[in-house]
Design an enzyme around this catalytic site. Structure first.
Site, PDB file in Angstrom:
ATOM      1  CG  ASN A 174      11.853   0.712   8.155  1.00  0.00           C
ATOM      2  OD1 ASN A 174      11.634   0.328   7.330  1.00  0.00           O
ATOM      3  ND2 ASN A 174      12.176   0.703   9.271  1.00  0.00           N
ATOM      4  NE  ARG A 221      13.801 -11.989   4.258  1.00  0.00           N
ATOM      5  CZ  ARG A 221      14.039 -13.666   4.614  1.00  0.00           C
ATOM      6  NH1 ARG A 221      14.878 -13.673   4.973  1.00  0.00           N
ATOM      7  NH2 ARG A 221      12.708 -14.121   4.037  1.00  0.00           N
ATOM      8  CB  SER A 275      -1.328  -0.266   0.734  1.00  0.00           C
ATOM      9  OG  SER A 275      -0.123   0.281   2.558  1.00  0.00           O
ATOM     10  CG  HIS A 302       8.331   1.241  13.023  1.00  0.00           C
ATOM     11  ND1 HIS A 302       8.557  -0.099  12.682  1.00  0.00           N
ATOM     12  CD2 HIS A 302       7.878   1.143  14.111  1.00  0.00           C
ATOM     13  CE1 HIS A 302       8.638  -1.234  13.823  1.00  0.00           C
ATOM     14  NE2 HIS A 302       7.863  -0.127  14.487  1.00  0.00           N
TER      15      HIS A 302
HETATM   16  C1  GAR Z   1       3.766  -0.768   6.818  1.00  0.00           C
HETATM   17  O1  GAR Z   1       2.837  -0.680   7.945  1.00  0.00           O
HETATM   18  C2  GAR Z   1       4.937  -0.509   7.312  1.00  0.00           C
HETATM   19  O2  GAR Z   1       4.836   0.952   8.653  1.00  0.00           O
HETATM   20  C3  GAR Z   1       5.761  -1.984   8.316  1.00  0.00           C
HETATM   21  O3  GAR Z   1       5.056  -2.902   7.000  1.00  0.00           O
HETATM   22  C4  GAR Z   1       3.987  -2.250   6.020  1.00  0.00           C
HETATM   23  C5  GAR Z   1       4.065  -2.546   4.836  1.00  0.00           C
HETATM   24  O4  GAR Z   1       2.681  -2.198   4.285  1.00  0.00           O
HETATM   25  N1  GAR Z   1       7.409  -1.651   8.021  1.00  0.00           N
HETATM   26  C6  GAR Z   1       7.418  -2.283   9.482  1.00  0.00           C
HETATM   27  O5  GAR Z   1       6.735  -3.179  10.423  1.00  0.00           O
HETATM   28  C7  GAR Z   1       9.297  -2.360   8.902  1.00  0.00           C
HETATM   29  N2  GAR Z   1       9.609  -2.548  10.727  1.00  0.00           N
HETATM   30  P1  GAR Z   1       2.608  -1.775   2.864  1.00  0.00           P
HETATM   31  O6  GAR Z   1       3.268  -3.205   2.458  1.00  0.00           O
HETATM   32  O7  GAR Z   1       0.669  -2.155   2.505  1.00  0.00           O
HETATM   33  O8  GAR Z   1       3.347  -0.822   2.446  1.00  0.00           O
END
Ligand code: GAR
Length: 204
Positions: free
Chosen positions: A110, A94, A13, A112
């Site tokens: 990143n 990762r 997303s 988060h």
């Molecule tokens: C997001 O919520 C991002 O903050 C998280 O993965 C999701 C990806 O969502 N990232 C982490 O937790 C990294 N530590 P998406 O695939 O819908 O963009």
């Protein structure tokens, strides 16, 4: 043109939002060079394919939480060959290591899903919900090698935890904020408005 490479493992997303913002003319000059994923079933790869963006699955190798060193070198090589200015981790699940930092020092960001430094690691929204905090949110930061989810904070957005929230409704509202601050951070960096001084971000 400011060129970004997006690494994503999940539904994509955040990637989709960046693509939409490029189409809307939100950025002055940002181009997605490629989308790389460690998960060949990821929504992110499908979105990139549909949008005609170069998308590559690079198998992560035999480890669960980080990339096998030779695989990690493949990621770095392709990003470097394509002259990527900024590496954007958009749900890349990762831990990245030295080869990335050697090549892209201070050029990896990143997103988060918590207000760091609270709740680093997996399912941060769930950690916050289970803890019972009244406010949580999301963070865009430059990535440092250690500890996990650390590095100079670029932007944060606060999300209140409502009394009738479930984990899912809370995460949904956090993602809405992610879709604002992640593109904004990329825009500010691409316009040269972000500087790091004493390990803190200054926005000019
Ligand atoms: C997001 O919520 C991002 O903050 C998280 O993965 C999701 C990806 O969502 N990232 C982490 O937790 C990294 N530590 P998406 O695939 O819908 O963009």
């Amino acid at each position: 043109m400011f060129t970004i490479g997006i690494l994503a493992s999940g539904k994509g997303s955040n990637l989709k939002t960046i693509i939409d913002k490029i189409k809307e003319g939100y950025f002055s000059s940002v181009k997605i060079s490629m989308v790389l994923s460690d998960n060949h079933n990821s929504g992110a790869l499908k979105i990139a394919q549909k949008e005609g963006i170069k998308n590559i699955y690079i198998p992560p190798g035999k480890y669960r939480t980080f990339l096998q060193p030779d695989k990690e070198k493949e990621y770095v090589k392709i990003l470097k060959e394509n002259k990527v200015d900024l590496v954007c981790l958009a749900g890349f699940m990762r831990i990245i290591k030295q080869p990335f930092f050697k090549e892209f020092n201070d050029r990896i960001i990143n997103i988060h899903p918590s207000l760091l430094p609270a709740f680093p690691g997996l399912e941060a929204w769930k950690q916050a919900f289970d803890y019972g905090v009244k406010f949580t949110g999301c963070t865009v930061h430059f990535v440092r090698q250690w500890p996990i989810d650390s590095g100079p904070i670029i932007l944060q957005s606060v999300v209140p935890v409502l009394s009738d929230d479930t984990c899912e409704t809370l995460y949904q509202r956090i993602q809405e904020k992610e879709h604002i601050i992640f593109p904004l951070a990329i825009k500010l960096i691409s316009e040269n408005k972000i500087f790091i001084s004493n390990n803190k971000v200054i926005i000019k």
